[in-house]
Design a protein around this motif. Structure first.
Motif, mmCIF file in Angstrom:
data_model
loop_
_atom_site.group_PDB
_atom_site.id
_atom_site.type_symbol
_atom_site.label_atom_id
_atom_site.label_comp_id
_atom_site.label_asym_id
_atom_site.label_seq_id
_atom_site.Cartn_x
_atom_site.Cartn_y
_atom_site.Cartn_z
ATOM 1 N N GLU A 144 0.858 -1.191 0.000
ATOM 2 C CA GLU A 144 0.000 0.000 0.000
ATOM 3 C C GLU A 144 0.888 1.233 0.000
ATOM 4 O O GLU A 144 1.856 1.307 0.756
ATOM 5 C CB GLU A 144 -0.914 -0.002 1.220
ATOM 6 C CG GLU A 144 -1.886 1.152 1.223
ATOM 7 C CD GLU A 144 -2.910 1.049 2.338
ATOM 8 O OE1 GLU A 144 -3.708 1.981 2.483
ATOM 9 O OE2 GLU A 144 -2.904 0.033 3.053
ATOM 10 N N GLU A 172 2.652 7.435 -5.494
ATOM 11 C CA GLU A 172 2.616 7.485 -4.034
ATOM 12 C C GLU A 172 2.561 8.922 -3.531
ATOM 13 O O GLU A 172 1.927 9.215 -2.508
ATOM 14 C CB GLU A 172 3.847 6.776 -3.484
ATOM 15 C CG GLU A 172 3.944 6.790 -1.983
ATOM 16 C CD GLU A 172 5.213 6.136 -1.458
ATOM 17 O OE1 GLU A 172 5.177 5.640 -0.327
ATOM 18 O OE2 GLU A 172 6.225 6.140 -2.186
ATOM 19 N N THR A 175 -0.727 10.645 -2.372
ATOM 20 C CA THR A 175 -1.523 10.206 -1.231
ATOM 21 C C THR A 175 -1.457 11.205 -0.085
ATOM 22 O O THR A 175 -0.475 11.943 0.060
ATOM 23 C CB THR A 175 -1.038 8.832 -0.726
ATOM 24 O OG1 THR A 175 0.287 8.971 -0.211
ATOM 25 C CG2 THR A 175 -1.054 7.796 -1.836
ATOM 26 N N SER A 492 -6.030 1.603 7.825
ATOM 27 C CA SER A 492 -5.333 0.911 6.745
ATOM 28 C C SER A 492 -3.854 0.732 7.063
ATOM 29 O O SER A 492 -3.257 -0.299 6.720
ATOM 30 C CB SER A 492 -5.504 1.699 5.435
ATOM 31 O OG SER A 492 -5.013 0.961 4.344
ATOM 32 N N GLN A 496 -1.580 -2.916 7.370
ATOM 33 C CA GLN A 496 -0.319 -3.265 6.733
ATOM 34 C C GLN A 496 0.727 -3.687 7.762
ATOM 35 O O GLN A 496 1.488 -4.635 7.540
ATOM 36 C CB GLN A 496 0.196 -2.081 5.912
ATOM 37 C CG GLN A 496 -0.723 -1.673 4.768
ATOM 38 C CD GLN A 496 -0.879 -2.775 3.735
ATOM 39 O OE1 GLN A 496 0.089 -3.394 3.333
ATOM 40 N NE2 GLN A 496 -2.099 -3.009 3.305
#
Length: 787
Positions: A144, A172, A175, A492, A496
């Protein structure tokens, strides 16, 4: 001053890069014939083509060049690979430098080992396609995107000799967590911390779309990065030899600047916040791969993102194109007849622990030292009898954490992070031992700010989580303090991290690392002043869905049990521990010795609170988990003692939520016989729970007597109101619990109808009182345990 590469250096670096690209592409495609000693045939190709080629050439390029500077400068360097799906590139680099073979001795650095490297990649029984726990030298799960830069800064904290090179993909970079992470440089102390070198790799595309930062004009991108406190160094091109020269120069300039910053700060003791370098690398996506496929452009476009040539087994033209692509790297020049890399390929590869795949910081458990925790007797509150005194549990915990800070002042391996809530959560004693990390300017009204502080506050839960993950994974200890309702922001991220720990625990070469510890306070039942938006106890549900080998959840009911739980979780390894505890004044129920025994059990009978005499089974069990539910259960037990003295009531308190689960579903679960002994097999159980009531049913659904279990908890009925009204609105209050007993104990419905009616009337009086006075009923506000 950066010097141009010599012809020998340039040739060697290019050879290493070509070798890494060959190995990366081979992992995606080849099942056999690793050195192309014969023409490719369909049987040489994997039946399922998985992996990501597009980002890989940029990562291999950086792996190549970081190796040079690490070797030349003898740098202790940890690499964080943000575009984690470029796993083939990182695995290729680890195989070339020998760290992969050190970790997996069967994957030798020769033709046979190359074949195993290729076969294992994205293959059943092998390794994932992204950078993962199985990847030597990694602390960063690539599944992720968004967390690489926060992890990098967490790793650099309190590691003054460490350089963390963090490669950030341009997808990335879109984000939210990554956007916040650029501000971490405002918290990095150049005296006591290491350095982070961000490398923003702009290859232009995500899966199917252009990336925002790659389309910004250079001047606008420069303004953005400078505004974030960095000095950008640009490297742009598609001619390999030109890019090699430019990237080598940029790295040398960046590292020279980092060395100057650290030398000046460590000589002068620090001053104004430095402007750290950032490298902006623009190279084509899928560079050196197929230029076109079936007439469509691929190199430099989104089409190169994953597998540029898909139907290789079935399409002879694609098979020929794949072979031409692989042979374009001239593997015969890079590997000898036995498949070993030739000396030129390894000319700039570091050795020993300096290799990116072998740096011990990436296996942080190897560096972990036991955390010094002073005897709890120094902090425990005296309890002569239950419920006679009140303390704020987290304030008591704050004294313990402050002492841990003092005892780690020289070794600097403990931090507390949180989103602007340390004082609000009653942990202010920490500021007697350390300050809040801060590198920006200060003004006269600021409090507790310090360049070398080890409390870290920033209003980004993502950044707090990322810092602590990076800190833990490199072998250090910490605590994340957060309002209960807003820890969901990192749902989230914790997913991970739990997956990382679960996988790492199965790898014998990964040493256990300090646990990631959450303290969730300002919780649902005492957010009556902030209202509905601040009322959500569901993080516990989220975590308990995850791997039982990794997750632990504790709900200590008072100050001494919180101390006992805190001591346990701070000493633990390889877990995600969630501790939910209140910060408001709370009755003290257990002495320290009693608290330790109770926490060791995880769940137990509070004999002093019930009315069973041992001559027969209880008529009803009142169970509780959480500080406010515990108080309401004890208040209900007191009402039953007064109004129904003949009733045999058992009070059970649960600290460790996993105890409710069967032993075969969680290591902390109770065997069925122990559960039945505690809760009975056929008597009503009225369970007052801190969070959503259906979690208790889910944990205990396989237990005997489940049909007799009735759970009260939070059911999304919240507002700005009084503390007691919060429990009334959710039917968790003492009066409702007594009504539940009357309703569920056989024979009581008629015999105790008057008692039930009195409880209904009390709730009616409550509603009228709070609307008239804005405070709780005196009988509630002034209640204390008199049993």
């Amino acid at each position: 001053m950066a010097k141009a590469l010599s012809k020998h250096q340039l040739t060697a670096l290019d050879a290493h890069w070509r070798a890494a690209n060959y190995l990366a592409a081979g992992q995606i495609y080849l099942l056999d014939n690793p050195l192309l000693t014969r023409p490719l045939v369909p049987e040489d190709i994997k039946p399922r083509l998985l992996g990501h080629w597009g980002t890989s050439p940029g990562l291999t390029l950086l792996h190549t060049h970081l190796g040079r500077v690490v070797k030349e400068r003898d740098l202790d360097t940890l690499c964080v690979w943000g575009p984690g799906h470029g796993g083939p590139a990182v695995l290729a680099g680890a195989w070339l430098d020998g760290s992969y073979t050190r970790t997996y001795p069967d994957v030798t650095r020769d033709a046979a080992g190359m074949a195993r490297l290729f076969r294992r990649f994205s293959f059943p029984g092998g390794v994932p396609s992204h950078v993962a726990p199985e990847t030597p030298g990694s602390i960063h799960e690539g599944g992720e995107l968004g967390y690489s830069l926060a992890h990098a800064y967490g790793a650099a904290l309190d590691n003054p000799g460490l350089l963390v090179a963090c490669v950030i993909g341009d997808g990335e970079a879109e984000t939210g967590p990554l956007a916040a992470s650029w501000h971490a440089n405002k918290f990095l102390d150049p005296v006591h911390d290491g350095a982070v070198l961000p490398i923003l790799h702009l290859n232009g595309y995500k899966i199917a779309n252009p990336t925002v930062l790659s389309r910004l004009p250079d001047a606008e991108l420069d303004s953005l990065l400078k505004g974030l406190g960095h000095e950008p160094l640009h490297v742009t091109g598609r001619d390999p030899l030109r890019v090699h020269q430019d990237l080598a120069g940029a790295l040398d300039r960046a590292l020279d600047r980092i060395a100057r910053i650290q030398h000046e700060a460590r000589t002068s003791g620090g001053g104004t916040r430095p402007r750290w370098p950032v490298i902006v690398l623009r190279t084509p996506k899928g560079w050196t791969g197929p230029g076109t496929v079936d007439g469509e452009p691929v190199e430099g476009t989104w089409r190169s993102h994953q597998v540029p040539l898909s139907g290789v087994r079935e399409n002879p033209a694609h098979l020929r194109q794949l072979e031409a692509w692989l042979r374009s790297y001239r593997p015969g020049e890079l590997f000898d007849s036995a498949g070993r890399p030739v000396p030129q390929v390894l000319a700039h590869v570091p050795e020993g622990d300096r290799r990116p795949g072998a740096n011990p910081h990436a296996n942080g458990g190897l560096l972990t030292r036991a955390l010094p925790i002073a005897p709890l007797e120094r902090f425990a509150v005296p309890v002569d009898k239950p419920g006679s005194t009140l303390h704020e549990p987290t304030r008591v915990l704050g004294d313990l954490l402050a002492q841990v800070m003092r005892d780690t002042a020289d070794r600097r391996d403990f931090r507390v992070v949180g989103p602007d809530e340390t004082a609000s959560n009653r942990l202010g004693a920490l500021f007697d031992a350390t300050g809040k990390a801060w590198q920006e300017r200060t003004v006269a009204t600021d409090e507790h700010l310090s360049r070398d502080g080890r409390v870290m506050e920033v209003l980004s839960e993502h950044l707090c989580q990322g810092w602590l993950e990076g800190y833990n994974l490199t072998g250090r200890h910490g605590l994340f303090s957060c309002y209960e309702a807003f820890v969901h922001i990192v749902d989230s991220m914790v997913n991970q991290h739990i997956k990382w720990l679960g996988t790492a625990r199965r790898l014998p070469w990964r040493a256990p690392v300090p646990s990631l510890n959450y303290l969730l306070t300002s919780h649902v039942w005492r957010q009556d002043h902030n209202g509905f938006s601040h009322q959500d106890p569901g993080f516990v549900d989220h975590v308990l869905n995850k791997s039982p080998d990794v997750v632990r959840v504790y709900l200590p009911p008072d100050a001494n049990t919180l101390l006992s739980v805190a001591e346990h979780v701070l000493h633990s390894r390889d877990y995600v521990n969630v501790v939910v505890a209140g910060k408001q004044p709370c009755y003290d129920w257990l002495s320290l010795d009693e608290a330790r025994a109770h926490c060791a059990r995880g769940a137990g009978i509070w004999e002093w609170a019930g009315t069973e005499d041992g001559s027969r089974e209880p008529d009803v069990v009142l169970a509780c988990a959480g500080d406010v539910p515990t108080q309401e259960v004890l208040a209900a037990a007191g009402l039953l003692r007064t109004h129904l003295p003949e009733l045999a009531v058992r009070v059970v308190n649960v600290v460790d939520m996993a105890r409710l689960m069967p032993r075969d579903e969680h290591p902390h679960g109770m065997p069925d016989f122990a559960y039945d002994a505690l809760f009975t097999a056929d008597r009503p159980v009225i369970f007052a729970y801190h969070g959503y009531p259906w979690l208790i049913h889910r944990l205990a659904y396989r237990r005997g007597g489940h049909e007799h279990l009735h759970v009260r908890g939070y059911k999304e009925s919240g507002t700005t109101t009084t503390p007691f009204d919060m429990v009334v609105r959710n039917d968790l209050d003492r009066y409702r619990l007594v009504m539940d007993v009357v309703d569920r104990v056989p024979g009581l419905a008629v015999r105790a109808a008057g008692v039930r009616q009195a409880m209904v009337d009390a709730r009616t009086r409550h509603h009228a009182w709070i609307r008239a006075h804005g405070t709780d009923l005196p009988e509630v506000a002034d209640w204390s345990w008199t049993g």
